[in-house]
Design a protein around this motif. Structure first.
Motif, PDB file in Angstrom:
ATOM      1  N   ASN A   1       3.472  -7.903  10.248  1.00 40.98           N
ATOM      2  CA  ASN A   1       4.244  -6.746  10.710  1.00 40.98           C
ATOM      3  C   ASN A   1       4.436  -5.713   9.601  1.00 40.98           C
ATOM      4  OD1 ASN A   1       4.541  -7.802  13.276  1.00 40.98           O
ATOM      5  ND2 ASN A   1       6.583  -8.643  12.899  1.00 40.98           N
ATOM      6  N   LEU A   2       4.771  -6.198   8.396  1.00 41.99           N
ATOM      7  CA  LEU A   2       4.972  -5.267   7.285  1.00 41.99           C
ATOM      8  C   LEU A   2       3.668  -4.576   6.908  1.00 41.99           C
ATOM      9  CD1 LEU A   2       6.638  -3.925   5.097  1.00 41.99           C
ATOM     10  CD2 LEU A   2       6.353  -5.989   3.683  1.00 41.99           C
ATOM     11  N   LEU A   3       2.584  -5.317   6.882  1.00 41.50           N
ATOM     12  CA  LEU A   3       1.287  -4.732   6.563  1.00 41.50           C
ATOM     13  C   LEU A   3       0.919  -3.643   7.567  1.00 41.50           C
ATOM     14  CD1 LEU A   3      -0.643  -7.997   5.633  1.00 41.50           C
ATOM     15  CD2 LEU A   3      -0.212  -6.076   4.091  1.00 41.50           C
ATOM     16  N   THR A   4       1.144  -3.922   8.846  1.00 36.94           N
ATOM     17  CA  THR A   4       0.837  -2.937   9.879  1.00 36.94           C
ATOM     18  C   THR A   4       1.715  -1.706   9.734  1.00 36.94           C
ATOM     19  OG1 THR A   4       0.189  -4.721  11.393  1.00 36.94           O
ATOM     20  CG2 THR A   4       0.658  -2.569  12.368  1.00 36.94           C
ATOM     21  N   LEU A   5       2.996  -1.913   9.487  1.00 42.20           N
ATOM     22  CA  LEU A   5       3.920  -0.789   9.298  1.00 42.20           C
ATOM     23  C   LEU A   5       3.485   0.083   8.129  1.00 42.20           C
ATOM     24  CD1 LEU A   5       7.808  -1.008   9.336  1.00 42.20           C
ATOM     25  CD2 LEU A   5       6.635   0.215   7.534  1.00 42.20           C
ATOM     26  N   MET A   6       3.133  -0.543   7.014  1.00 40.25           N
ATOM     27  CA  MET A   6       2.748   0.225   5.826  1.00 40.25           C
ATOM     28  C   MET A   6       1.455   0.996   6.062  1.00 40.25           C
ATOM     29  SD  MET A   6       5.126  -0.161   3.602  1.00 40.25           S
ATOM     30  CE  MET A   6       4.262   0.635   2.258  1.00 40.25           C
ATOM     31  N   ARG A   7       0.503   0.374   6.748  1.00 35.12           N
ATOM     32  CA  ARG A   7      -0.752   1.079   7.030  1.00 35.12           C
ATOM     33  C   ARG A   7      -0.514   2.267   7.954  1.00 35.12           C
ATOM     34  NH1 ARG A   7      -5.152  -0.952  11.262  1.00 35.12           N
ATOM     35  NH2 ARG A   7      -3.347  -0.335  12.512  1.00 35.12           N
ATOM     36  N   ASP A   8       0.244   2.051   9.041  1.00 28.65           N
ATOM     37  CA  ASP A   8       0.408   3.088  10.046  1.00 28.65           C
ATOM     38  C   ASP A   8       1.326   4.220   9.593  1.00 28.65           C
ATOM     39  OD1 ASP A   8      -1.201   1.508  11.593  1.00 28.65           O
ATOM     40  OD2 ASP A   8       0.391   0.792  12.922  1.00 28.65           O
ATOM     41  N   ARG A   9       2.381   3.899   8.816  1.00 29.75           N
ATOM     42  CA  ARG A   9       3.366   4.911   8.459  1.00 29.75           C
ATOM     43  C   ARG A   9       3.113   5.548   7.099  1.00 29.75           C
ATOM     44  NH1 ARG A   9       9.267   3.380  10.118  1.00 29.75           N
ATOM     45  NH2 ARG A   9       8.032   3.267  12.036  1.00 29.75           N
ATOM     46  N   TYR A  10       2.515   4.793   6.168  1.00 25.24           N
ATOM     47  CA  TYR A  10       2.351   5.317   4.803  1.00 25.24           C
ATOM     48  C   TYR A  10       0.894   5.351   4.334  1.00 25.24           C
ATOM     49  CZ  TYR A  10       7.385   4.907   4.734  1.00 25.24           C
ATOM     50  OH  TYR A  10       8.718   5.039   5.045  1.00 25.24           O
ATOM     51  N   GLY A  11      -0.034   5.110   5.261  1.00 22.07           N
ATOM     52  CA  GLY A  11      -1.445   5.201   4.916  1.00 22.07           C
ATOM     53  C   GLY A  11      -1.892   4.170   3.907  1.00 22.07           C
ATOM     54  N   THR A  12      -1.177   3.046   3.824  1.00 24.82           N
ATOM     55  CA  THR A  12      -1.530   2.004   2.859  1.00 24.82           C
ATOM     56  C   THR A  12      -2.921   1.469   3.158  1.00 24.82           C
ATOM     57  OG1 THR A  12       0.784   1.422   2.533  1.00 24.82           O
ATOM     58  CG2 THR A  12      -0.845  -0.260   1.964  1.00 24.82           C
ATOM     59  N   GLU A  13      -3.744   1.362   2.119  1.00 24.93           N
ATOM     60  CA  GLU A  13      -5.131   0.967   2.313  1.00 24.93           C
ATOM     61  C   GLU A  13      -5.492  -0.340   1.622  1.00 24.93           C
ATOM     62  OE1 GLU A  13      -7.223   3.614  -1.192  1.00 24.93           O
ATOM     63  OE2 GLU A  13      -6.512   4.647   0.615  1.00 24.93           O
TER      64      GLU A  13
END
Length: 300
Positions: A48-60
């Motif tokens: 969940n955290l990984l998905t949130l970071m990717r979707d909201r902060y463009g984490t790659e």
């Protein structure tokens, strides 16, 4: 919430401490007594955290840490999810102790294995654990056979500062791409071992000079406290930079933007695992209120 408070809208990498538990009790570990704590992410919470970071902060990209990530029972599951479902670049930072079976399992989904070493032979084993040096080399050897790129980290102390170059030469034989050197910070276990601190500032200058003269084949990266010019950058509230390199989540969900705040309980933001959202919990001693400097890395 991070964007609203700080203006930061992109965070390239998440450092995700999956658990505190570890099979080592290194003399310099910043976790200290928390190594015995049971806090950990479930596989679902990590996803969940990984998905949130990717979707909201463009984490790659994500780096999985601990404690020791290879004692985390759902490591293969979260690694596969990060790589296959989310398309993230996946790194793991490990002590490399008896990880061969699990490494072979996750190798197809791993972009980088980074092994922590604190010198050559007995120097490393005294700081970490008896037998850990050879076990770490075994892990690097297997990673090479499996086609997994490798790196290494070393925390520079009074006991190993003269072994940086010897260690770099050993790592070259295992085709390790990069050695990252960190400055010891007196938190956690290191606070109980002040003898490990490098108290002579000129020692870092001599280290840099030896590295420049030797020109090792392996890339050597140092953090700002080991460099010639300390970076003045700070973690700033609104009006600061719109993009940062990393954010670190500890097993409780506390989020830290500065390496220098890790281990100091200076968290302004938390990941609420139950609600699956990031919340702002400001204090007078958090990293934003104190403007804790970030750690900027550079090549020797």
């Amino acid at each position: 919430m991070i964007a609203e408070v700080t203006g930061i809208r992109r965070i390239r990498m998440l450092y995700l401490q999956l658990l505190y538990r570890c099979n080592f009790e290194c003399l310099h570990c910043f976790h200290g007594t928390r190594l015995q704590h049971a806090d950990a992410f479930t596989a679902e919470q990590a996803a969940n955290l990984l998905t949130l970071m990717r979707d909201r902060y463009g984490t790659e990209a994500v780096t999985f840490l601990g404690g020791e990530p290879f004692v985390y029972k759902d490591l293969a599951r979260v690694v596969r999810h990060a790589r296959r479902e989310l398309g993230l670049r996946v790194e793991i930072c490990t002590n490399g102790y008896r990880i061969e079976r699990r490494l072979a399992e996750i190798a197809p989904h791993l972009d980088l294995l980074r092994v922590s070493l604190e010198g050559v032979g007995s120097t490393n084993d005294h700081i970490r654990r008896s037998g850990s040096y050879q076990s770490a080399l075994n892990a690097l050897g297997l990673a090479r056979e499996l086609g997994v790129p490798t790196g290494a980290t070393m925390t520079v102390t009074s006991r190993n500062i003269d072994e940086v170059l010897p260690l770099a030469r050993v790592l070259e034989h295992f085709e390790v791409r990069q050695l990252k050197l960190h400055c010891l910070r007196p938190v956690g276990n290191a606070a109980a071992h002040p003898e490990l601190l490098v108290t002579e500032p000129a020692a870092y200058a001599r280290l840099r000079e030896r590295l420049r003269e030797a020109q090792p084949a392996i890339e050597v990266v140092v953090d700002e406290d080991l460099s010639e010019h300390g970076a003045p950058e700070v973690c700033a509230p609104a009006g600061g930079p719109a993009e940062i390199e990393r954010i670190e989540a500890d097993p409780r969900g506390a989020l830290t933007m500065s390496c220098k705040a890790v281990g100091r309980d200076a968290h302004a933001f938390w990941y609420d695992k139950r609600a699956n959202r990031i919340v702002h919990r400001p204090t007078a001693t958090d990293e934003l209120a104190l403007a804790v400097p970030d750690v900027v890395c550079g090549r020797v």
